[in-house]
Scaffold this motif. Structure first.
Motif, PDB file in Angstrom:
ATOM      1  N   ARG A 126      18.016  99.184 -18.406  1.00 20.46           N
ATOM      2  CA  ARG A 126      18.569  99.684 -17.155  1.00 20.46           C
ATOM      3  C   ARG A 126      18.336 101.190 -17.016  1.00 20.46           C
ATOM      4  NH1 ARG A 126      24.523  97.127 -16.523  1.00 20.46           N
ATOM      5  NH2 ARG A 126      24.331  98.141 -14.477  1.00 20.46           N
ATOM      6  N   ILE A 127      18.469 101.906 -18.112  1.00 22.61           N
ATOM      7  CA  ILE A 127      18.196 103.345 -18.082  1.00 22.61           C
ATOM      8  C   ILE A 127      16.731 103.589 -17.756  1.00 22.61           C
ATOM      9  CG2 ILE A 127      17.989 105.400 -19.541  1.00 22.61           C
ATOM     10  CD1 ILE A 127      20.584 104.582 -20.907  1.00 22.61           C
ATOM     11  N   ALA A 128      15.838 102.838 -18.387  1.00 23.01           N
ATOM     12  CA  ALA A 128      14.405 103.009 -18.138  1.00 23.01           C
ATOM     13  C   ALA A 128      14.068 102.720 -16.679  1.00 23.01           C
ATOM     14  CB  ALA A 128      13.598 102.094 -19.056  1.00 23.01           C
ATOM     15  N   LEU A 129      14.698 101.704 -16.119  1.00 25.71           N
ATOM     16  CA  LEU A 129      14.457 101.367 -14.717  1.00 25.71           C
ATOM     17  C   LEU A 129      14.948 102.480 -13.799  1.00 25.71           C
ATOM     18  CD1 LEU A 129      13.523  99.373 -12.599  1.00 25.71           C
ATOM     19  CD2 LEU A 129      15.699  98.160 -12.842  1.00 25.71           C
ATOM     20  N   ILE A 130      16.118 103.013 -14.080  1.00 30.02           N
ATOM     21  CA  ILE A 130      16.664 104.096 -13.263  1.00 30.02           C
ATOM     22  C   ILE A 130      15.810 105.348 -13.391  1.00 30.02           C
ATOM     23  CG2 ILE A 130      18.614 105.698 -13.110  1.00 30.02           C
ATOM     24  CD1 ILE A 130      20.432 103.254 -13.660  1.00 30.02           C
ATOM     25  N   LEU A 131      15.336 105.649 -14.601  1.00 32.57           N
ATOM     26  CA  LEU A 131      14.465 106.815 -14.779  1.00 32.57           C
ATOM     27  C   LEU A 131      13.196 106.675 -13.942  1.00 32.57           C
ATOM     28  CD1 LEU A 131      14.790 107.475 -18.619  1.00 32.57           C
ATOM     29  CD2 LEU A 131      15.609 108.939 -16.767  1.00 32.57           C
ATOM     30  N   ALA A 132      12.639 105.464 -13.920  1.00 29.89           N
ATOM     31  CA  ALA A 132      11.436 105.243 -13.111  1.00 29.89           C
ATOM     32  C   ALA A 132      11.734 105.476 -11.636  1.00 29.89           C
ATOM     33  CB  ALA A 132      10.909 103.831 -13.346  1.00 29.89           C
ATOM     34  N   GLN A 133      12.884 105.031 -11.179  1.00 28.01           N
ATOM     35  CA  GLN A 133      13.249 105.249  -9.781  1.00 28.01           C
ATOM     36  C   GLN A 133      13.467 106.733  -9.483  1.00 28.01           C
ATOM     37  OE1 GLN A 133      16.337 101.750  -9.723  1.00 28.01           O
ATOM     38  NE2 GLN A 133      16.002 102.417  -7.637  1.00 28.01           N
ATOM     39  N   LEU A 134      14.106 107.435 -10.406  1.00 29.25           N
ATOM     40  CA  LEU A 134      14.374 108.854 -10.184  1.00 29.25           C
ATOM     41  C   LEU A 134      13.093 109.685 -10.150  1.00 29.25           C
ATOM     42  CD1 LEU A 134      17.543 109.377 -12.406  1.00 29.25           C
ATOM     43  CD2 LEU A 134      17.420 109.548  -9.917  1.00 29.25           C
ATOM     44  N   ARG A 135      12.017 109.154 -10.708  1.00 32.88           N
ATOM     45  CA  ARG A 135      10.734 109.863 -10.687  1.00 32.88           C
ATOM     46  C   ARG A 135       9.864 109.426  -9.511  1.00 32.88           C
ATOM     47  NH1 ARG A 135      10.897 108.669 -16.670  1.00 32.88           N
ATOM     48  NH2 ARG A 135      11.588 110.611 -17.657  1.00 32.88           N
ATOM     49  N   SER A 136      10.372 108.510  -8.703  1.00 35.39           N
ATOM     50  CA  SER A 136       9.587 108.004  -7.587  1.00 35.39           C
ATOM     51  C   SER A 136       9.428 109.080  -6.511  1.00 35.39           C
ATOM     52  CB  SER A 136      10.282 106.780  -6.979  1.00 35.39           C
ATOM     53  OG  SER A 136       9.667 106.399  -5.770  1.00 35.39           O
ATOM     54  N   TRP A 194      14.422 107.553  -1.120  1.00 32.48           N
ATOM     55  CA  TRP A 194      15.412 106.489  -1.003  1.00 32.48           C
ATOM     56  C   TRP A 194      15.542 105.730  -2.313  1.00 32.48           C
ATOM     57  CZ3 TRP A 194      18.095 107.926   2.750  1.00 32.48           C
ATOM     58  CH2 TRP A 194      17.524 108.449   3.901  1.00 32.48           C
ATOM     59  N   GLN A 195      14.439 105.556  -3.015  1.00 36.15           N
ATOM     60  CA  GLN A 195      14.526 104.950  -4.342  1.00 36.15           C
ATOM     61  C   GLN A 195      15.329 105.846  -5.280  1.00 36.15           C
ATOM     62  OE1 GLN A 195      11.228 103.227  -6.371  1.00 36.15           O
ATOM     63  NE2 GLN A 195      10.222 102.523  -4.505  1.00 36.15           N
ATOM     64  N   ARG A 196      15.144 107.150  -5.157  1.00 38.53           N
ATOM     65  CA  ARG A 196      15.896 108.070  -6.010  1.00 38.53           C
ATOM     66  C   ARG A 196      17.391 108.014  -5.684  1.00 38.53           C
ATOM     67  NH1 ARG A 196      11.711 111.545  -4.356  1.00 38.53           N
ATOM     68  NH2 ARG A 196      13.165 113.066  -3.422  1.00 38.53           N
ATOM     69  N   SER A 197      17.691 107.911  -4.387  1.00 38.58           N
ATOM     70  CA  SER A 197      19.096 107.807  -3.979  1.00 38.58           C
ATOM     71  C   SER A 197      19.718 106.521  -4.515  1.00 38.58           C
ATOM     72  CB  SER A 197      19.198 107.852  -2.452  1.00 38.58           C
ATOM     73  OG  SER A 197      20.541 107.740  -2.025  1.00 38.58           O
ATOM     74  N   ASP A 198      19.005 105.413  -4.382  1.00 42.07           N
ATOM     75  CA  ASP A 198      19.504 104.140  -4.922  1.00 42.07           C
ATOM     76  C   ASP A 198      19.742 104.243  -6.418  1.00 42.07           C
ATOM     77  OD1 ASP A 198      19.367 103.015  -2.428  1.00 42.07           O
ATOM     78  OD2 ASP A 198      17.506 101.921  -2.791  1.00 42.07           O
ATOM     79  N   ALA A 199      18.825 104.913  -7.117  1.00 41.68           N
ATOM     80  CA  ALA A 199      18.945 105.040  -8.569  1.00 41.68           C
ATOM     81  C   ALA A 199      20.232 105.762  -8.954  1.00 41.68           C
ATOM     82  CB  ALA A 199      17.732 105.790  -9.128  1.00 41.68           C
TER      83      ALA A 199
END
Length: 712
Positions: free
Chosen positions: A312-322, A326-331
């Motif tokens: 879950r952390i890895a998935l959120i990190l990927a989103q935060l680097r997008s 909006w993906q970063r906000s969701d993350a």
């Protein structure tokens, strides 16, 4: 339409606000040609007939008419009625715990049978939902799949229909609703789970639309968590990138169910209803977003991943680097739920969240600030970003003409400052001084000063001035308590005259609360409060245990004479004392420590109390006054297992005991290996939950280190 509605004796039926004689007008309003009237009627149904999910006798009487309305294609906004029926019939009372929630002695008691009868009545007419999956109104098609999956008595038939409908449906959000409904059937009906999981796995790999593949993957993880693939992070990240790319091309995966279902005018009415307010809020949240539905899919996926924290952390990190904000906000919002429940390595997440503070999108900045406010000491990696934001002027990097690095408004600035102070970064001190010069100060900023150490001492004069300006009226506690707390945190003894003014001038309203807060501050001042000794002695005989015991603690801190202090405390440790009174006395004795050894005998009866907190406070105090770990430790370890919310206090005592607490070593090791936070709750959280759990971990490590050092 609504044949037989007049034959029902509505006045003899009831809803949340009394007799249900207004229900016929609500039902007719649902069929009105006026959009505002329809929305007002639907709001009334939720507000009274189905208030907070309840099912009254009037709710049951409405079901045939609601089904009739749903079946009539001339009725507009039927999607809302389908959702209402789904809510009425979808409450499942499958276990004794839920049934026990209904108290027949309660005046507002609702028989559990009402919920079962509602489900049965809607199931009997659920064939009406079968025809809705092809309705011209996309809002009806959006609501129908969940209704079918939740309420239709033939799930195999529904499953076939849902899968067939997916092959012809073109609206993205409706297609996602179809997939979600398939997953719902798999969870509800074990006999269909195997074939459904197989179909979801196929769809996740074969569908052309990346949004559809993500939806299938989320439902697959939900229905078969044991079969979540090891490369889930890579898979989801690639799908999100495909969705982003398609959205930027203006291609597939970005459609929504918005082209119909709004009445003849095609525009939603602006009506002062709760439903309208919720709709407006949701529309505001998704405004400008090409694929807003990804957030819900990711929330479903995270829920399925559960304790796979690293994934879950890895998935959120990927989103935060997008590159997609909006993906970063969701993350950020998803990480808020993750970090609240699970322990993990969040340093890089926090750093990347801090990087969002300079984004030009205000909703992203707001999400980042809100997240950082709640992580306290874990916010350290974002401290540089917070400081940069708070110190940048209009010409600073990424700044706008608001003077706060692009963070518009004072509330945003206060949130960033609160996050910096809670992280324990001393760069917050001059910024807090600036905030204290303003007419109003956010109270949480005052309570955050206890984590800044000696560096915050310079704030005392400003706090003193503000306390001097507080009126001694009925609002005194609300205004003075945060200032008193802050003065205690910074050891602002020079404010003694102002604190005494509050202590002596407290009005009758909440007088004991004001006095206790002022006395706590005087206790923190220690010998600097010697001039207050006459006041403190006078309050030893107060009728309030909280006031009397805090006066005793402050008196001891001011002059170190236990002559009057110990008897004043022991009078609250007698048979018949209430649990709160006993705990107040025990806490003050614990603060005095070995000098109160003579009170050990008075504390011992508390070790056998029926009240857990009396036992914990007594055991902790007994250790601190007498050093008798053999008496205190068994009580503390039993309480540790009995109530997880006592663990922070117990761990603090164990850390003090050191080698004497060696019997607690296994307990401490077990806590340190748990992934779930000790105070995590389903469906809710407190602002200090993360901080309290991190404090527990720090204390456990300290206790273990002291135990291990004592072994050599």
């Amino acid at each position: 339409m609504l044949t037989g509605i007049e034959e029902v004796d509505w006045a003899s039926l009831g809803h949340a606000y009394g007799p249900a004689d207004d229900v016929p007008a609500l039902l007719r309003g649902l069929a009105s040609a006026d959009p505002a009237e329809r929305e007002t009627a639907l709001d009334g149904m939720y507000g009274a007939v189905h208030h907070q999910g309840d099912v009254y006798d009037s709710t049951l009487a409405c079901i045939p008419f609601l089904l009739e309305l749903v079946a009539d294609p001339a009725v507009q906004d039927r999607g809302g009625i389908v959702e209402l029926l789904t809510s009425i019939g979808g409450i499942e009372l499958d276990d004794d715990e839920e049934l026990d929630e209904f108290d027949p002695d309660d005046e507002e008691f609702i028989p559990a049978a009402n919920y079962a009868m509602a489900a049965a009545a809607i199931a009997a007419g659920a064939d009406v939902f079968l025809g809705l999956v092809g309705d011209p109104d996309p809002e009806v098609r959006l609501a129908a799949p969940c209704a079918l999956a939740s309420l239709h008595p033939d799930p195999a038939r529904v499953l076939t229909l849902l899968r067939e409908s997916l092959t012809i449906e073109r609206d993205t959000e409706v297609r996602l609703a179809l997939v979600a409904a398939v997953g719902r059937i798999a969870l509800r009906h074990a006999s269909l789970r195997s074939e459904t999981v197989e179909w979801l796995d196929w769809l996740a790999r074969a569908a052309q639309d990346p949004g559809l593949r993500l939806a299938a993957l989320a439902q697959l993880a939900r229905c078969a968590p044991g079969e979540i693939p090891d490369d889930i992070v890579r898979w989801v990240t690639e799908l999100l990138e495909e969705i982003r790319t398609a959205a930027h091309r203006g291609g597939g995966g970005t459609g929504g169910a918005g082209e119909g279902g709004t009445g003849a005018e095609g525009v939603r009415p602006a009506t002062p209803t709760l439903a309208g307010q919720v709709r407006d809020l949701l529309e505001e949240q998704v405004a400008g977003r090409p694929a807003p539905w990804t957030e819900e899919l990711l929330r479903t996926l995270h829920s399925a991943l559960d304790d796979r924290v690293d994934d879950r952390i890895a998935l959120i990190l990927a989103q935060l680097r997008s590159p997609d904000r909006w993906q970063r906000s969701d993350a950020i919002w998803l990480c808020g739920g993750l970090i609240r429940v699970w322990r993990g390595r969040y340093e890089e997440i926090v750093r990347l969240v801090g990087a969002q503070l300079h984004d030009p999108e205000p909703r992203l900045r707001e999400a980042a600030t809100s997240f950082l406010e709640r992580v306290f000491e874990l916010g350290g990696p974002a401290a540089d970003a917070l400081t940069s934001l708070l110190t940048a002027g209009p010409a600073g990097p990424g700044a706008r003409r608001d003077g706060y690095g692009g963070l518009v408004g004072r509330s945003g600035r206060d949130g960033a400052l609160l996050a910096l102070a809670r992280a324990g970064d001393t760069r917050a001190v001059p910024l807090l001084a600036r905030a204290l010069e303003e007419p109003e100060v956010r109270r949480e900023l005052l309570y955050a000063m206890d984590g800044l150490g000696p560096a915050a001492a310079g704030l005392a004069p400003l706090l003193r001035r503000r306390l001097a300006e507080v009126e001694l009226d009925e609002g005194l506690f609300d205004r003075a308590a945060p200032l008193l707390y802050a003065l205690a945190a910074v050891r602002g003894g020079q404010a003694l005259p102002e604190v005494l003014r509050v202590l002596r001038g407290a009005p009758e309203h909440r007088r004991d609360w004001v006095r206790e807060a002022a006395l706590r501050t005087l206790a923190a001042f220690g010998p600097a409060a010697r001039v207050a000794v006459p006041d403190l002695r006078g309050l030893l005989a107060a009728e309030s245990a909280a006031v009397a015991t805090m006066a005793a603690r402050a008196l001891w801190a001011a002059e170190g004479d236990r002559g009057d202090v110990l008897p004043a405390l022991e009078r609250w440790l007698r048979p018949g004392s209430s649990a709160p009174d006993w705990c107040c006395a025990a806490l003050s004795l614990a603060a005095i420590g070995p000098a109160a050894a003579g009170s050990a005998a008075a504390l011992r009866p508390g070790l056998a109390s029926r009240d857990l907190w009396v036992r914990v406070r007594s055991a902790t105090a007994l250790w601190r006054v007498s050093g008798r770990a053999d008496e205190a430790l068994p009580v503390l370890l039993a309480a540790w297992e009995e109530n997880r919310h006592a663990r922070v206090d117990i761990a603090e005592c164990l850390a003090e005991m050191g080698p004497a607490a060696r019997d607690a070593q296994l307990t401490i090791l077990t806590e340190l290996t748990r992934r779930r936070r000790h105070n995590a709750r389903e469906g809710g959280s407190g602002s200090h939950d993360i901080h309290q759990d991190e404090k527990l971990l720090t204390l456990c490590r300290a206790a273990l280190a002291r135990m291990e050092r004592g072994a050599f």
